[in-house]
Design a protein around this motif. Sequence first.
Motif, PDB file in Angstrom:
ATOM      1  N   VAL A  27     114.980  69.142 -29.222  1.00  0.00           N
ATOM      2  CA  VAL A  27     114.598  67.811 -29.703  1.00  0.00           C
ATOM      3  C   VAL A  27     113.442  67.285 -28.848  1.00  0.00           C
ATOM      4  N   THR A  28     112.466  66.682 -29.511  1.00  0.00           N
ATOM      5  CA  THR A  28     111.333  66.055 -28.828  1.00  0.00           C
ATOM      6  C   THR A  28     111.371  64.551 -29.068  1.00  0.00           C
ATOM      7  N   LEU A  29     111.147  63.766 -28.003  1.00  0.00           N
ATOM      8  CA  LEU A  29     111.005  62.312 -28.120  1.00  0.00           C
ATOM      9  C   LEU A  29     109.525  61.953 -28.093  1.00  0.00           C
ATOM     10  N   LYS A  30     109.145  60.958 -28.900  1.00  0.00           N
ATOM     11  CA  LYS A  30     107.752  60.523 -28.921  1.00  0.00           C
ATOM     12  C   LYS A  30     107.689  59.019 -29.165  1.00  0.00           C
ATOM     13  N   ASP A  31     106.772  58.356 -28.464  1.00  0.00           N
ATOM     14  CA  ASP A  31     106.489  56.937 -28.662  1.00  0.00           C
ATOM     15  C   ASP A  31     104.972  56.805 -28.711  1.00  0.00           C
ATOM     16  N   ASP A  32     104.412  56.700 -29.912  1.00  0.00           N
ATOM     17  CA  ASP A  32     102.971  56.783 -30.098  1.00  0.00           C
ATOM     18  C   ASP A  32     102.298  55.428 -29.934  1.00  0.00           C
ATOM     19  N   SER A  33     101.222  55.411 -29.152  1.00  0.00           N
ATOM     20  CA  SER A  33     100.376  54.218 -28.983  1.00  0.00           C
ATOM     21  C   SER A  33     101.198  53.007 -28.552  1.00  0.00           C
ATOM     22  N   MET A  34     101.948  53.172 -27.451  1.00  0.00           N
ATOM     23  CA  MET A  34     102.631  52.024 -26.845  1.00  0.00           C
ATOM     24  C   MET A  34     101.567  51.032 -26.394  1.00  0.00           C
ATOM     25  N   LEU A  35     101.658  49.810 -26.875  1.00  0.00           N
ATOM     26  CA  LEU A  35     100.596  48.818 -26.668  1.00  0.00           C
ATOM     27  C   LEU A  35     100.944  47.892 -25.518  1.00  0.00           C
ATOM     28  N   LYS A  36     100.101  47.942 -24.474  1.00  0.00           N
ATOM     29  CA  LYS A  36     100.279  47.079 -23.309  1.00  0.00           C
ATOM     30  C   LYS A  36      98.936  46.431 -22.971  1.00  0.00           C
ATOM     31  N   ASN A  37      98.874  45.115 -23.122  1.00  0.00           N
ATOM     32  CA  ASN A  37      97.655  44.354 -22.787  1.00  0.00           C
ATOM     33  C   ASN A  37      96.409  44.973 -23.412  1.00  0.00           C
ATOM     34  N   ASN A  38      96.504  45.256 -24.694  1.00  0.00           N
ATOM     35  CA  ASN A  38      95.382  45.808 -25.469  1.00  0.00           C
ATOM     36  C   ASN A  38      95.031  47.242 -25.083  1.00  0.00           C
ATOM     37  N   ASN A  39      95.894  47.904 -24.335  1.00  0.00           N
ATOM     38  CA  ASN A  39      95.751  49.338 -24.055  1.00  0.00           C
ATOM     39  C   ASN A  39      96.847  50.088 -24.799  1.00  0.00           C
ATOM     40  N   TRP A  40      96.501  51.235 -25.357  1.00  0.00           N
ATOM     41  CA  TRP A  40      97.484  52.010 -26.100  1.00  0.00           C
ATOM     42  C   TRP A  40      97.676  53.378 -25.454  1.00  0.00           C
ATOM     43  N   ASP A  41      98.897  53.872 -25.483  1.00  0.00           N
ATOM     44  CA  ASP A  41      99.185  55.153 -24.843  1.00  0.00           C
ATOM     45  C   ASP A  41     100.354  55.846 -25.514  1.00  0.00           C
ATOM     46  N   LEU A  42     100.242  57.167 -25.577  1.00  0.00           N
ATOM     47  CA  LEU A  42     101.329  58.017 -26.058  1.00  0.00           C
ATOM     48  C   LEU A  42     102.313  58.278 -24.930  1.00  0.00           C
ATOM     49  N   GLY A  43     103.602  58.275 -25.248  1.00  0.00           N
ATOM     50  CA  GLY A  43     104.631  58.676 -24.302  1.00  0.00           C
ATOM     51  C   GLY A  43     105.594  59.630 -24.973  1.00  0.00           C
ATOM     52  N   GLY A  44     106.143  60.564 -24.192  1.00  0.00           N
ATOM     53  CA  GLY A  44     107.110  61.475 -24.791  1.00  0.00           C
ATOM     54  C   GLY A  44     107.498  62.592 -23.858  1.00  0.00           C
ATOM     55  N   ASP A  45     108.497  63.363 -24.284  1.00  0.00           N
ATOM     56  CA  ASP A  45     108.962  64.498 -23.506  1.00  0.00           C
ATOM     57  C   ASP A  45     109.919  65.299 -24.375  1.00  0.00           C
ATOM     58  N   GLN A  46     110.170  66.523 -23.963  1.00  0.00           N
ATOM     59  CA  GLN A  46     111.221  67.303 -24.613  1.00  0.00           C
ATOM     60  C   GLN A  46     112.556  66.858 -24.036  1.00  0.00           C
ATOM     61  N   LEU A  47     113.492  66.560 -24.921  1.00  0.00           N
ATOM     62  CA  LEU A  47     114.791  66.037 -24.525  1.00  0.00           C
ATOM     63  C   LEU A  47     115.690  67.171 -24.029  1.00  0.00           C
ATOM     64  N   ILE A  48     116.655  66.825 -23.184  1.00  0.00           N
ATOM     65  CA  ILE A  48     117.693  67.777 -22.794  1.00  0.00           C
ATOM     66  C   ILE A  48     118.979  67.424 -23.536  1.00  0.00           C
ATOM     67  N   PRO A  49     119.858  68.391 -23.775  1.00  0.00           N
ATOM     68  CA  PRO A  49     121.133  68.078 -24.437  1.00  0.00           C
ATOM     69  C   PRO A  49     122.064  67.337 -23.487  1.00  0.00           C
ATOM     70  N   VAL A  50     123.101  66.757 -24.023  1.00  0.00           N
ATOM     71  CA  VAL A  50     124.090  66.024 -23.219  1.00  0.00           C
ATOM     72  C   VAL A  50     124.665  66.923 -22.130  1.00  0.00           C
ATOM     73  N   SER A  51     124.816  68.214 -22.432  1.00  0.00           N
ATOM     74  CA  SER A  51     125.407  69.136 -21.460  1.00  0.00           C
ATOM     75  C   SER A  51     124.569  69.298 -20.205  1.00  0.00           C
ATOM     76  N   GLN A  52     123.294  68.928 -20.237  1.00  0.00           N
ATOM     77  CA  GLN A  52     122.422  69.061 -19.078  1.00  0.00           C
ATOM     78  C   GLN A  52     122.240  67.745 -18.316  1.00  0.00           C
ATOM     79  N   THR A  53     122.840  66.687 -18.797  1.00  0.00           N
ATOM     80  CA  THR A  53     122.736  65.417 -18.079  1.00  0.00           C
ATOM     81  C   THR A  53     123.686  65.404 -16.881  1.00  0.00           C
ATOM     82  N   GLY A  54     123.466  64.462 -15.968  1.00  0.00           N
ATOM     83  CA  GLY A  54     124.285  64.409 -14.760  1.00  0.00           C
ATOM     84  C   GLY A  54     124.589  62.980 -14.333  1.00  0.00           C
ATOM     85  N   LYS A  55     125.134  62.869 -13.125  1.00  0.00           N
ATOM     86  CA  LYS A  55     125.600  61.575 -12.640  1.00  0.00           C
ATOM     87  C   LYS A  55     124.703  60.982 -11.563  1.00  0.00           C
ATOM     88  N   GLU A  56     123.785  61.785 -11.002  1.00  0.00           N
ATOM     89  CA  GLU A  56     122.920  61.256  -9.954  1.00  0.00           C
ATOM     90  C   GLU A  56     121.457  61.591 -10.237  1.00  0.00           C
TER      91      GLU A  56
END
Length: 742
Positions: A229-258
């Motif tokens: 799964v890939t996450l994407k947030d296209d053209s996040m607008l901050k003070n008239n600046n736009w930027d792409l954000g995103g990453d490849q997601l990890i499954p729940v089994s790879q998450t942790g506590k710290e």
Amino acid sequence: MTMIFRLLFSSLLFVYTHASFAQVDKEFWFAVPYANPTNGNLPVFLRFQSFDQAVQITIDIPANTTFTKKVYAIAAHSAYSINISSWLSSLECVPENTILNKGLHIVATHEISAYYELYGTSAYAPGTNSDLFALKGRNALGTEFLTPFQTRWNNQVNINAWASFDIVATENNTTVTITPTRRIQGHVATVPFTILLQKGQTWSGRSSFIDAGLRPVGSLIESDKPIAVTLKDDSMLKNNNWDLGGDQLIPVSQTGKEYIILKHTLNTGTDNDFAYILATEDNTEIFLGDLSTPATLNKGEQMEIPVLESMLIHASEPVYVLHVTGFANELAEAILPQLECTGSKEVGFIRSNQESFVLNILTEKGNENNFLLNGTNTLIKASDFSEVTGTSTWVYASKQFSIQQIPALKANILKNTSGYFHLSIMNGANDTGFRYGYFSDYGFVDLGPDTLMCTGTELELSAGVQKDSYVWSPTQETTSTIIARDSGTYSVVVKKLQCEFKDTIHIAFFPPSGDIIIDGKDSTCADIPLTIHTNIGFTDYNWSTGANADSITVTNSNKYRVLAKDVHGCAAKDSVTITVTPLPSGSISFSPTDDQTFCDAATTQAQFDAPLNYSAYLWFNGNTTQQIQSPKSADGIYWVKLTDSLGCKNTLNLEVDCSTFITVYNLVTPNGDGLNDYFEIKDLQYNTYSLKVYNCWGALVYSNNNYNNDWNNDSLADGVYYYSLTHYKNKRNLKGWFHVLH
């Protein structure tokens, strides 16, 4: 309903994550996110880093049968960038809510690290809408995912810029069930729906709103086979600046506590650095830094934290942490890995351009003075490190490097000679774009699903690199990889830091494919070509004749071999020996044996003999014995059809040409008394000679190309004339004279 908490803490966060050249592995799956072209979606790059061994990398779009695989060779300890902008239309997950044949698959012969970089260039400047998407290899694959999103900055309006999650299947017939927490295109909130994907197919779930507060936070994605799964947030607008954000997601089994989050050295503001913590279980307590009062989240709920300093995050149950940060108003984001039993001893990375470049390093105390950057120990020193808030064992450094210290588009290696560390890179400028990614090896071990392999082949099993020890069973090998050549159960115990991991895989052989060549005739007569046919279920034929079709036609005795692939893709081979039987042969003998005697008019009956020891005979006159008595034929043609014991047939022919045995009379009396009225040739056969007649002065007085004793000479005066007879097969040429008397 998903609940989003905004908590203000005056502690700082260090993002200790797995992105950019994130996971070292040999196989990567990626669903390529769509980015709007207005703010920039080109160029795009795949960037690779090799380690101790030279490597061959194969890039494919498996569900797209028209795409030709690309193969690249990379030397050891090298960086390699591929501009894939020309492929982008075949890769981007658009349109949304549609099953597409666009999944990206990368396979390497040895471990590499890899990332996807969208260096979106607009009319304003290069790299204005950019980010790094770390490819996490096997650690990106799973069957349960939850979706964290930033909830502060809207997408830019009216340019087709949205937040989305994109899915790619790694196996055929993968059932994916999605429960969105907010309305996405084509689907209402909280109502599960199912899609069926084949290997390499993708599907995109796009938010129906550009409002940050209406992101599908905590949407549940479940599957019966591994997906990425890939996450994407296209053209996040901050003070008239736009930027792409995103990453490849990890499954729940790879998450942790710290987790540890870093506030980097160039971030002096307070409004562009936030972390988003998403719970994977109900009643999850979240502790930040050295604060003892927790916040509580249920499964799918998310809280936002401003990053004011580097600090520890502790949770009572596994959580996701998404970090959004930047240079001034330029933003990017990354998924963080958990701390427990993760980290690397060697990391490769690439600087994209000459803009500001920052390395963020996290390690345990005692390792600070043991870093080598491209073999040099003076660029990163113990004095560069500070203690992380909320822990007495972790230290971090955030340091800017010049273009001379770390050149652009070159291979770079960071090592620690005493322990593990985590690395993130940041590259960009305050008014163009920003790229952010993490490097970190996970401590998990995953040998993959139970598998079948082809008989006679081998399978490399890898427990991953950069671990402390390995013990395989039943082979007792202690390397990170082993070669399995037989069926059976294989397991490995891996130790990293204080953790021990174990995984098992069962390997069996595909069932035998059976014969390639259909049982049939293995012999033929020389005049009948034989076609060798193959059974269905095979492809990619390679015959010993050089042919590549599913059947071949042969005319010679030989052993014919074929290689092919069966329905499982396994190599198979088969052969057949073909015998080509010569046709019946020999000659017809006759009696009388002398041609002239045979041709004499007194001989009316002749004897003909065919070769002995054949199964059947059929003569020109209908007789079926080996020897016959028969009247002579007018044309001198005789034949017999022979059949041998294998059924092969052939016809033998005999021609006895009696046309050469002629006698020319030299007197012609064309007076109509019936005697010598014509220029007559005894035993002349029909249409066998041409005739030319000349007078004593050499003038041609008669010519006939097919003379048949039919010229009575009544137009010629008495006298001597000269003839020339030429046989139609040039077997004989006769010249002489004759006398005409009226």
